[in-house]
Design a protein around this motif. Structure first.
Motif, PDB file in Angstrom:
ATOM      1  N   THR A   3       1.752   3.852   6.169  1.00  0.00           N
ATOM      2  CA  THR A   3       0.976   2.909   5.388  1.00  0.00           C
ATOM      3  C   THR A   3      -0.344   3.541   4.961  1.00  0.00           C
ATOM      4  O   THR A   3      -0.796   4.534   5.532  1.00  0.00           O
ATOM      5  N   THR A  71      -8.767  -2.641   0.542  1.00  0.00           N
ATOM      6  CA  THR A  71      -7.437  -3.208   0.364  1.00  0.00           C
ATOM      7  C   THR A  71      -6.840  -3.555   1.726  1.00  0.00           C
ATOM      8  O   THR A  71      -7.270  -3.028   2.758  1.00  0.00           O
ATOM      9  N   CYS A  74      -1.134  -1.092   2.729  1.00  0.00           N
ATOM     10  CA  CYS A  74      -0.177  -0.998   1.633  1.00  0.00           C
ATOM     11  C   CYS A  74       0.948  -0.041   2.014  1.00  0.00           C
ATOM     12  O   CYS A  74       0.726   0.949   2.718  1.00  0.00           O
ATOM     13  N   ASP A  79       1.534  -1.035  -4.625  1.00  0.00           N
ATOM     14  CA  ASP A  79       0.711  -1.981  -3.862  1.00  0.00           C
ATOM     15  C   ASP A  79      -0.762  -1.584  -3.936  1.00  0.00           C
ATOM     16  O   ASP A  79      -1.638  -2.431  -4.121  1.00  0.00           O
ATOM     17  N   GLU A  83      -3.652  -3.931  -5.504  1.00  0.00           N
ATOM     18  CA  GLU A  83      -4.738  -4.410  -4.652  1.00  0.00           C
ATOM     19  C   GLU A  83      -6.094  -3.918  -5.138  1.00  0.00           C
ATOM     20  O   GLU A  83      -7.085  -4.668  -5.130  1.00  0.00           O
TER      21      GLU A  83
END
Length: 391
Positions: A3, A71, A74, A79, A83
């Motif tokens: 991520t 953010t 993600c 994404d 964001e």
């Protein structure tokens, strides 16, 4: 899939392009408007705490002429793009509510007197670091990428350190400093290195070695807390991430997305190499400082110190070698096309620094540079040309 999360610092500016100390007021109005869960409260920043990588946020920064956005966690670069666009819009709406706008500029092109954000910790920074704290008004971009644990994090830090100056060159967005052209592409990187704990490190033997260094830094009594361990890249004190901190805030969302993809690719490539027993690239911190200086000086328009040879090479060639280095990781994450296209765009149209200088050449007006940056930050004008030309 690792991520990724991104934090950006933005300038709050008025219609003349001057940064104005309305950041805290904008956050208060946003919170009263019902965005309390999204807007970090002032006392959290006061304690030196950061939002978790899992939590999207707006929050204050060291100077009242700034806002910070972050953010949520993600999984895909789509994404990240969505964001960042959303939170830039939220930051701009908050600033607009107090008669200002936000600009993704890493330094102020126009003359300005920085105003510290009120609070005990910010006051302590000023008292302790004097002109270094009083004078600074810079905006960076930090990218968090998940790691399994601190041991993997240290293995990653050891292997990505030689590539970090290139991230400064890719995001260079601070050619002007309060009314003057600095002759640098990223003058923010020069100002940032005034902080005593900022800069590159040597490799670590393991996680315990990393934490010993942090303890030794704190034991000197020079920095206030772990939040001031301003290494170029560090292990989060609270969350299972590596945080890369060398980039200017990117003027364009697309360039920030490219940065996030590159950083994730570097982290995954480094982790794979560590698992395979690969050797740690050896480059002394003194040479890395020189590489960082060259990256800040010329951005992508000149030669950079090659991360693996320590010799000057055209920036386009170093970027090509970077892409080859991380290509398998990019492909496995589904990021190869996005990052390759993003790097190609950087080499074709230039960085934020290039756009700022172009607008200034065309208009002769640094306020026009800020107007163009506001338009690009908001997504209204991709290249800043029409905004820079209007009064």
């Amino acid at each position: 899939m690792r991520t990724v999360g991104v934090e950006e610092e933005l300038l709050v500016v008025d219609a003349t392009g001057i940064p104005v100390p309305k950041g805290p007021e904008a956050l208060e109005l946003a919170a009263r408007a019902g965005e309390g869960e999204d807007v970090a409260q002032h006392d959290r920043a006061e304690r030196g705490e950061r939002e978790t990588p899992e939590t999207a946020h707006l929050m204050p920064e060291l100077k009242a002429q700034q806002l910070e956005l972050g953010t949520p966690v993600c999984t895909t670069l789509d994404d990240v793009r969505r964001e960042l666009r959303h939170w830039r819009d939220r930051a701009d709406a908050a600033a607009s509510a107090v008669g200002a706008r936000v600009a993704a500029l890493a330094t102020s092109p126009v003359a300005v007197e920085p105003v510290p954000t009120e609070g005990e910790r910010y006051a302590r920074l000023g008292e302790t670091f004097g002109m270094t704290a009083w004078d600074v008004l810079t905006c960076g971009c930090h990218v968090h990428v998940s790691v399994d644990d601190d041991e993997e994090g240290v293995a990653v830090l050891n292997r990505i350190r030689v590539w970090l100056p290139l991230l400064t060159a890719m995001t260079a967005n601070s050619p002007f400093w309060r009314g003057r052209d600095t002759a640098y592409a990223s003058f923010r990187s020069q100002v940032w290195h005034r902080w005593p704990s900022a800069g590159p490190n040597g490799p670590f033997t393991d996680a315990a070695d990393y934490h010993r260094l942090v303890e030794e830094v704190l034991a000197t009594g020079t920095v206030l807390d772990t939040g001031m361990v301003y290494f170029d890249a560090r292990i989060s004190a609270k969350w299972p991430t590596v945080e890369v901190r060398t980039a200017d805030v990117a003027l364009r969302v697309e360039d920030a997305v490219t940065l996030a993809g590159v950083v994730r690719g570097l982290v995954e490539t480094a982790a794979r190499d560590a698992r395979a027993g690969g050797e740690v690239p050896q480059m002394r911190p003194e040479v890395l400082r020189l590489a960082a200086w060259r990256a800040g000086r010329s951005g992508l328009s000149g030669e950079l110190v090659h991360p693996l040879t320590g010799r000057p090479v055209p920036a386009a060639d170093v970027l090509g070698d970077l892409l080859e280095h991380i290509r398998p990781a990019l492909a496995d994450a589904g990021d190869e096309q996005t990052v390759s296209d993003g790097v190609r765009q950087l080499l074709t149209r230039g960085t934020g620094a290039d756009l700022q200088r172009r607008v200034h050449r065309e208009t002769g007006d640094l306020a026009a540079v800020v107007r163009a940056a506001v338009a690009v930050t908001s997504g209204a004008d991709a290249d800043g040309a029409s905004a820079g030309a209007t009064g």
